[in-house]
Design a protein around this motif. Sequence first.
Motif, PDB file in Angstrom:
ATOM      1  N   ASN A  22       0.284   4.216   1.046  1.00  0.00           N
ATOM      2  CA  ASN A  22       0.292   4.999   2.292  1.00  0.00           C
ATOM      3  C   ASN A  22       1.288   4.428   3.312  1.00  0.00           C
ATOM      4  OD1 ASN A  22      -1.410   2.732   2.747  1.00  0.00           O
ATOM      5  ND2 ASN A  22      -2.579   3.826   4.314  1.00  0.00           N
ATOM      6  N   GLU A  23       1.498   3.122   3.299  1.00  0.00           N
ATOM      7  CA  GLU A  23       2.504   2.522   4.188  1.00  0.00           C
ATOM      8  C   GLU A  23       3.911   2.901   3.735  1.00  0.00           C
ATOM      9  OE1 GLU A  23       2.052  -1.669   5.223  1.00  0.00           O
ATOM     10  OE2 GLU A  23      -0.024  -1.510   4.524  1.00  0.00           O
ATOM     11  N   LEU A  26       4.540   6.353   4.818  1.00  0.00           N
ATOM     12  CA  LEU A  26       4.797   6.423   6.261  1.00  0.00           C
ATOM     13  C   LEU A  26       6.257   6.066   6.540  1.00  0.00           C
ATOM     14  CD1 LEU A  26       4.050   6.641   9.263  1.00  0.00           C
ATOM     15  CD2 LEU A  26       3.222   4.274   9.131  1.00  0.00           C
ATOM     16  N   VAL A  50       6.857   3.267  14.730  1.00  0.00           N
ATOM     17  CA  VAL A  50       5.446   2.887  14.592  1.00  0.00           C
ATOM     18  C   VAL A  50       4.845   2.535  15.951  1.00  0.00           C
ATOM     19  CG1 VAL A  50       3.956   1.032  13.680  1.00  0.00           C
ATOM     20  CG2 VAL A  50       5.561   2.188  12.177  1.00  0.00           C
ATOM     21  N   LYS A  66      -0.673  -1.181  11.571  1.00  0.00           N
ATOM     22  CA  LYS A  66      -0.161   0.011  10.896  1.00  0.00           C
ATOM     23  C   LYS A  66       0.624  -0.308   9.629  1.00  0.00           C
ATOM     24  CE  LYS A  66      -0.171   2.861  14.995  1.00  0.00           C
ATOM     25  NZ  LYS A  66       0.555   3.744  15.884  1.00  0.00           N
ATOM     26  N   LEU A  67       1.248  -1.482   9.569  1.00  0.00           N
ATOM     27  CA  LEU A  67       2.069  -1.858   8.409  1.00  0.00           C
ATOM     28  C   LEU A  67       1.720  -3.271   7.908  1.00  0.00           C
ATOM     29  CD1 LEU A  67       5.561  -0.622   9.716  1.00  0.00           C
ATOM     30  CD2 LEU A  67       4.024   0.591   8.162  1.00  0.00           C
ATOM     31  N   THR A 104       1.028  -4.486   4.908  1.00  0.00           N
ATOM     32  CA  THR A 104       1.610  -4.953   3.642  1.00  0.00           C
ATOM     33  C   THR A 104       3.121  -4.804   3.582  1.00  0.00           C
ATOM     34  OG1 THR A 104       1.376  -2.856   2.421  1.00  0.00           O
ATOM     35  CG2 THR A 104      -0.518  -4.356   2.407  1.00  0.00           C
ATOM     36  N   THR A 105       3.685  -3.964   4.434  1.00  0.00           N
ATOM     37  CA  THR A 105       5.135  -3.733   4.399  1.00  0.00           C
ATOM     38  C   THR A 105       5.894  -4.546   5.441  1.00  0.00           C
ATOM     39  OG1 THR A 105       4.793  -1.730   5.710  1.00  0.00           O
ATOM     40  CG2 THR A 105       5.052  -1.447   3.322  1.00  0.00           C
ATOM     41  N   THR A 106       5.169  -5.367   6.200  1.00  0.00           N
ATOM     42  CA  THR A 106       5.801  -6.322   7.109  1.00  0.00           C
ATOM     43  C   THR A 106       5.305  -7.713   6.730  1.00  0.00           C
ATOM     44  OG1 THR A 106       4.040  -6.098   8.774  1.00  0.00           O
ATOM     45  CG2 THR A 106       6.008  -4.705   9.041  1.00  0.00           C
ATOM     46  N   LYS A 108       0.856  -1.186   0.000  1.00  0.00           N
ATOM     47  CA  LYS A 108       0.000   0.000   0.000  1.00  0.00           C
ATOM     48  C   LYS A 108       0.891   1.235   0.000  1.00  0.00           C
ATOM     49  CE  LYS A 108      -3.954  -2.068   2.255  1.00  0.00           C
ATOM     50  NZ  LYS A 108      -4.809  -2.089   3.444  1.00  0.00           N
TER      51      LYS A 108
END
Length: 142
Positions: free
Chosen positions: A53-54, A57, A99, A128-129, A131-133, A51
């Motif tokens: 937006n992630e 961030l 985060v 909060k994350l 898709t990036t974790t 995403k």
Amino acid sequence: MRDLDKLGRILKKEILSLNRHVPKRRKTLKELLEEKKPHVIGLNGKRHRFKKNELKLIASILSPEEYEKIKLPIYLEMGTSTSGIRIRGKLESRVILYVLGKEKEIDELKNKNEIYIYKPELRIVRQKLPTTTQYIFVTKGV
């Protein structure tokens, strides 16, 4: 002894099976920010999208020079040897601490390359994350 070797091979196969979602190659934040549809391809051949937006961030936490150094997704290492979830890498650890609202602990990272978080914190990170974790399963000695 043969039975233990056989069991070790079976466990290793199971762990590999659990990790088939892991990307063949992680990408830098810089690469992902430049893509129209940021993604990586997993070992299973499936596309994993990030995403925007992630990514933004994470970009707000790091300096532009660091965009080329951090690779995503950030791995959340789950293992049998500890009850905590390990995050490796100074930049990755900094992002996770930020985060979690633990900016004060970021200064302590100068001498560390990893941090551990626990279940209540994991929930926050994944909210909060998402898709990036990514979870990755590890074992010691297998």
